[in-house]
Design an enzyme around this catalytic site. Structure first.
Site, PDB file in Angstrom:
ATOM      1  N   TYR A   3       8.509 -10.479  -0.093  1.00 48.11           N
ATOM      2  CA  TYR A   3       7.277 -10.492   0.712  1.00 48.11           C
ATOM      3  C   TYR A   3       6.939  -9.073   1.161  1.00 48.11           C
ATOM      4  O   TYR A   3       7.824  -8.334   1.599  1.00 48.11           O
ATOM      5  CB  TYR A   3       7.463 -11.373   1.964  1.00 48.11           C
ATOM      6  CG  TYR A   3       6.609 -12.609   1.878  1.00 48.11           C
ATOM      7  CD1 TYR A   3       5.217 -12.511   1.915  1.00 48.11           C
ATOM      8  CD2 TYR A   3       7.174 -13.863   1.731  1.00 48.11           C
ATOM      9  CE1 TYR A   3       4.425 -13.642   1.808  1.00 48.11           C
ATOM     10  CE2 TYR A   3       6.387 -14.993   1.621  1.00 48.11           C
ATOM     11  CZ  TYR A   3       5.003 -14.878   1.660  1.00 48.11           C
ATOM     12  OH  TYR A   3       4.226 -15.984   1.555  1.00 48.11           O
ATOM     13  N   GLU A  36       3.537  -8.142   2.842  1.00 50.31           N
ATOM     14  CA  GLU A  36       2.168  -8.099   3.385  1.00 50.31           C
ATOM     15  C   GLU A  36       1.872  -6.720   3.973  1.00 50.31           C
ATOM     16  O   GLU A  36       2.708  -6.138   4.667  1.00 50.31           O
ATOM     17  CB  GLU A  36       2.007  -9.156   4.476  1.00 50.31           C
ATOM     18  CG  GLU A  36       1.908 -10.552   3.908  1.00 50.31           C
ATOM     19  CD  GLU A  36       2.392 -11.593   4.884  1.00 50.31           C
ATOM     20  OE1 GLU A  36       3.359 -11.323   5.599  1.00 50.31           O
ATOM     21  OE2 GLU A  36       1.781 -12.680   4.901  1.00 50.31           O
ATOM     22  N   ASP A  90     -18.337  -5.084 -12.221  1.00 51.82           N
ATOM     23  CA  ASP A  90     -17.178  -5.916 -12.549  1.00 51.82           C
ATOM     24  C   ASP A  90     -16.884  -5.667 -14.027  1.00 51.82           C
ATOM     25  O   ASP A  90     -17.530  -6.231 -14.909  1.00 51.82           O
ATOM     26  CB  ASP A  90     -17.513  -7.384 -12.275  1.00 51.82           C
ATOM     27  CG  ASP A  90     -16.399  -8.319 -12.728  1.00 51.82           C
ATOM     28  OD1 ASP A  90     -15.420  -7.847 -13.329  1.00 51.82           O
ATOM     29  OD2 ASP A  90     -16.522  -9.532 -12.477  1.00 51.82           O
ATOM     30  N   THR A 118     -10.378  -7.548 -13.794  1.00 52.94           N
ATOM     31  CA  THR A 118      -9.139  -8.273 -14.054  1.00 52.94           C
ATOM     32  C   THR A 118      -8.250  -7.306 -14.823  1.00 52.94           C
ATOM     33  O   THR A 118      -8.692  -6.236 -15.255  1.00 52.94           O
ATOM     34  CB  THR A 118      -9.380  -9.520 -14.934  1.00 52.94           C
ATOM     35  OG1 THR A 118     -10.057  -9.116 -16.125  1.00 52.94           O
ATOM     36  CG2 THR A 118     -10.197 -10.578 -14.217  1.00 52.94           C
ATOM     37  N   LYS A 153      -7.394  -8.825 -19.655  1.00 54.22           N
ATOM     38  CA  LYS A 153      -8.294  -9.003 -20.804  1.00 54.22           C
ATOM     39  C   LYS A 153      -8.095  -7.805 -21.736  1.00 54.22           C
ATOM     40  O   LYS A 153      -7.002  -7.616 -22.246  1.00 54.22           O
ATOM     41  CB  LYS A 153      -9.734  -9.159 -20.306  1.00 54.22           C
ATOM     42  CG  LYS A 153      -9.921 -10.388 -19.399  1.00 54.22           C
ATOM     43  CD  LYS A 153     -11.384 -10.594 -19.066  1.00 54.22           C
ATOM     44  CE  LYS A 153     -11.653 -11.898 -18.352  1.00 54.22           C
ATOM     45  NZ  LYS A 153     -11.319 -11.908 -16.923  1.00 54.22           N
ATOM     46  N   ARG A 181      -1.761 -11.110 -15.699  1.00 47.79           N
ATOM     47  CA  ARG A 181      -2.924 -11.674 -14.999  1.00 47.79           C
ATOM     48  C   ARG A 181      -2.979 -11.085 -13.594  1.00 47.79           C
ATOM     49  O   ARG A 181      -1.998 -11.165 -12.851  1.00 47.79           O
ATOM     50  CB  ARG A 181      -2.793 -13.187 -14.848  1.00 47.79           C
ATOM     51  CG  ARG A 181      -2.659 -13.961 -16.112  1.00 47.79           C
ATOM     52  CD  ARG A 181      -3.029 -15.415 -15.894  1.00 47.79           C
ATOM     53  NE  ARG A 181      -4.452 -15.586 -16.084  1.00 47.79           N
ATOM     54  CZ  ARG A 181      -5.054 -15.555 -17.267  1.00 47.79           C
ATOM     55  NH1 ARG A 181      -4.367 -15.351 -18.369  1.00 47.79           N
ATOM     56  NH2 ARG A 181      -6.347 -15.715 -17.367  1.00 47.79           N
TER      57      ARG A 181
HETATM   58  N1  PLP Z   1     -15.284 -11.222 -13.888  1.00 45.82           N
HETATM   59  C1  PLP Z   1     -15.596 -11.365 -15.167  1.00 45.82           C
HETATM   60  C2  PLP Z   1     -16.681 -10.501 -15.740  1.00 45.82           C
HETATM   61  C3  PLP Z   1     -14.931 -12.292 -15.967  1.00 45.82           C
HETATM   62  O1  PLP Z   1     -15.276 -12.455 -17.248  1.00 45.82           O
HETATM   63  C4  PLP Z   1     -13.904 -13.084 -15.385  1.00 45.82           C
HETATM   64  C5  PLP Z   1     -13.142 -14.075 -16.167  1.00 45.82           C
HETATM   65  O2  PLP Z   1     -13.388 -14.450 -17.257  1.00 45.82           O
HETATM   66  C6  PLP Z   1     -13.638 -12.909 -14.030  1.00 45.82           C
HETATM   67  C7  PLP Z   1     -14.324 -11.975 -13.309  1.00 45.82           C
HETATM   68  C8  PLP Z   1     -12.663 -13.792 -13.319  1.00 45.82           C
HETATM   69  O3  PLP Z   1     -11.384 -13.508 -13.523  1.00 45.82           O
HETATM   70  P1  PLP Z   1     -10.242 -14.564 -13.146  1.00 45.82           P
HETATM   71  O4  PLP Z   1     -10.356 -15.644 -14.165  1.00 45.82           O
HETATM   72  O5  PLP Z   1      -9.030 -13.741 -13.243  1.00 45.82           O
HETATM   73  O6  PLP Z   1     -10.516 -15.049 -11.760  1.00 45.82           O
END
Ligand code: PLP
Length: 433
Positions: free
Chosen positions: A51, A53, A206, A232, A235, A241
């Site tokens: 842990y 935090e 994002d 993320t 990918k 993950r």
């Molecule tokens: N943002 C985008 C552009 C995504 O394509 C995805 C997932 O496919 C996410 C966020 C979400 O990620 P997670 O599935 O890890 O929550």
């Protein structure tokens, strides 16, 4: 203490079956990849027991000297992998995944019911960018904030920046979100920056899908123009993950992003960080700075180009006419079939991809296309030649889908096929994507 085979043969057997499936299939889901053995070793390590935090040097529990060292290393590697200077940018590596990372940003910089604009889900955006239907606020983002989507120009398949600008001037969002789950082109960050500045909004990217490509500088760099960048890590980046949030260190629109975002992650929305994931992420981010990683990302893009070119040769209509990144979006509607049927038939042949809505679909729930990505099979060594062959396999699968449709028309099976293509069925799959 026993190993998994002895302690739980049932779970061991399921893992083995999944491993077999991953090994056998042509993995073409654009958001998936095969992470390295080194990353998996870190993720499967004793780091999961601790842990911690808080942030390095400011923890709520003792015994964190090594976790502090690890998280600091991970942060430094994250900034280096994305070529940003630690004086101007900071990063939080604790988000549990992409959707939590995005929601953490929203709660950091917005008040409940403040306005935001993201790319509409049926046009390639992600659920967490504010998706709602006329009947239902589907995503938590649209429940707690007021969401107005922007969309593609359906004639070109490109983001309609003029429409985004006009809508932003009327809607006055506090946040504009770039980035997508199914967009085969780069975003025009300078244009989006101008629009955000004109209405006094934060600009966030994002980059979940393309973060590996950004790290390798094979697509445009969002850090030059955005205030916040989320991602993320599993990918195209090919890590475990997880999620990350990068933020500018200087205040933006009067907000100290560093403390707002760090506090939104913990204690705002999360508790103890997943240190095993942070360990795996640190390993991934070391690799992301290597020449091999850059070569891999170049191949991801050239392989996707080879796939796109062969599909075009075979007569397919691609959204936006091609791809600049790791994915193509094929519009199957001119052939008279939808993405759900094609996905099912291809799945039977161990070709794993996903149905996807394409601009102009009457309903987001009966998608007219399929999304195909190159990162995973590039990791497994496919070159342009194999990707051209993949296009031929997909073509055969589509032909079989057409033939199956012809054979079942007027039969009892037709009812079943209707179910497969029904809104309920498609929604189930899309929401879990
Ligand atoms: N943002 C985008 C552009 C995504 O394509 C995805 C997932 O496919 C996410 C966020 C979400 O990620 P997670 O599935 O890890 O929550």
């Amino acid at each position: 203490d026993h190993g998994l085979s002895e302690a739980d043969p049932e779970v061991r057997a399921i893992i083995d079956k999944e491993k077999g499936r991953q090994f056998r299939s042509l993995e073409l889901i654009a958001s998936e990849n095969f992470t390295s053995r080194a990353v998996m070793e870190a993720v499967g390590s004793c780091l999961t027991n601790k842990y911690s935090e808080g942030l390095p040097g400011k923890r709520y529990y003792g015994g964190n000297e090594y976790i502090d060292e690890l998280e600091t290393l991970c942060q430094q590697r994250a900034l280096a992998a994305f070529h940003v200077d630690g004086k101007n940018w900071g990063v939080n590596v604790q988000p549990l995944s992409g959707s939590p990372a995005n929601f953490e940003v929203y709660t950091a910089i917005l008040k409940p019911h403040d306005r935001l604009m993201g790319l509409d889900l049926p046009h390639g955006g992600h659920l967490s960018h504010g998706f709602m239907t006329p009947k239902r606020r589907v995503s938590g983002t649209s429940i707690y904030f007021e969401s107005m989507p922007y969309r593609l120009d359906e004639s070109t398949g490109l983001v309609d920046y003029d429409m985004l600008e006009k809508t932003a001037i009327l809607f006055r969002p506090k946040l504009i979100i770039a980035g997508a789950s199914a967009y085969p082109r780069d975003f025009d960050y300078p244009r989006m920056r101008k629009i955000a500045d004109a209405v006094g909004a934060f600009l966030m990217m994002d980059m979940a899908h393309i973060s590996g490509l950004v790290a390798a500088s094979v697509v445009a760099d969002p850090f030059e123009y955005c205030d916040i960048v989320t991602t993320t890590t599993h990918k195209s980046l090919r890590g475990p993950r997880g999620g990350m949030i990068f933020f500018k260190k200087d205040p933006v629109l009067g907000v100290d992003l560093e403390s707002a975002i760090n506090n939104a992650v913990f204690p705002g929305l999360q508790g103890g960080p997943h240190n095993h994931t942070i360990g795996g992420l640190a390993v991934c981010l070391k690799h992301a700075q290597s020449p091999e990683f850059k070569a891999y990302q170049n191949k991801v893009v050239s392989n996707c180009g080879a796939l796109a070119n062969r599909l075009i040769e075979l007569g397919y209509k691609l959204v936006s006419g091609g791809s600049d990144n790791h994915l193509v979006l094929v519009d199957l509607r001119p052939l008279g079939i939808d993405g759900a049927r094609a996905e099912k038939i291809l799945d039977l042949a161990s070709i794993t991809l996903n149905k996807n809505s394409v601009p102009g679909d009457k309903s987001a729930l009966v998608p007219g296309g399929i999304r195909i990505g190159s990162p995973a099979m590039t990791t497994r060594g496919f070159t342009e030649k194999e990707f051209a062959a993949v296009a031929d396999f997909i073509h055969e699968g589509v032909q079989i889908t057409l033939e199956a449709k012809r054979l079942v028309s007027g039969s009892k099976l037709q009812d079943f096929m209707k179910f497969v293509a029904s809104p309920d069925f498609s929604l189930m799959d899309k929401v879990s994507d």
